[in-house]
Design an enzyme around this catalytic site. Sequence first.
Site, PDB file in Angstrom:
ATOM      1  N   SER A 141       0.865  -1.181   0.000  1.00 24.36           N
ATOM      2  CA  SER A 141       0.000   0.000   0.000  1.00 24.36           C
ATOM      3  C   SER A 141       0.901   1.231   0.000  1.00 24.36           C
ATOM      4  CB  SER A 141      -0.887   0.005   1.245  1.00 24.36           C
ATOM      5  OG  SER A 141      -1.527   1.252   1.424  1.00 24.36           O
ATOM      6  N   TYR A 154      -2.168  -0.541  10.607  1.00 27.51           N
ATOM      7  CA  TYR A 154      -2.262  -1.053   9.240  1.00 27.51           C
ATOM      8  C   TYR A 154      -1.038  -0.635   8.426  1.00 27.51           C
ATOM      9  CZ  TYR A 154      -3.933  -1.478   4.406  1.00 27.51           C
ATOM     10  OH  TYR A 154      -4.051  -1.778   3.066  1.00 27.51           O
TER      11      TYR A 154
END
Length: 254
Positions: A141, A154
């Site tokens: 990501s 995360y």
Amino acid sequence: MNELKVSPKGRVAFVSGASRGIGRAITIELLEAGAKKVYAGVRNAKALNDLKAEYSTRLVPVLLDLRDDRSIIKATRSIKDVEILINNAGVYEPGGFFSDDTLDSMAVNFEVNVWGLVKLSLSMIDHLKNKSHAAIVNISSVLGLASMPISGAYSASKAAVHSITQGMRGELLNSNILVMGVYPGPIDTDMIRDLELDKDLPQNVAQNIVKGLKDGNEYVFPDMMSKQVGELYLTEPVTVEKQFAHFISAEEEV
């Protein structure tokens, strides 16, 4: 740098987390690109009934739960012909590092996003090494490149995926295996449906991943936001870190 190109055409792929979102889009894109077969790792095989009707024997649902070691072992025993491994399955558990839920959030994110990815890759590596051309595609990501405060746990898990991808690439240097890191920005999926952000489409991400395989790219920034972040990160990573921190701060002040 490894310049190995691994077109999906005529090849066998395995996609974890294939039932929805980016994983489903990747599965479809691989099949449309001429993949011989795509094993689709899912926790509920019925989730792919519509695709199974369309693609018949070229799509093979495989029950897989990355939280369960026995599930990983059982799944990988049956897919020894895989040439392209797409480590897509992931979870998004929000939270920073100074809250009552920090440890729980860290545990959830790392269990699937990191440990699940590593365990699946370890189970598949011998099969991939036996192929003339192969690829490991890890979905990280942009938050794996710079952390956003409300998504700290995360972000940390995706930063680990980024580092793991670099480590795999180093270990497999000059091998038959292309190691690709993919760094999406906000994508319109169920996982982040509650976040108020401009989101790109999973189909665009999937198309750029397949293009990356064909071109032999080791880094793929597959959507509008990530392309901008990627260009800046490659030259000024500290600037990206500061921009991400400022963005969240501004959102919280509204």
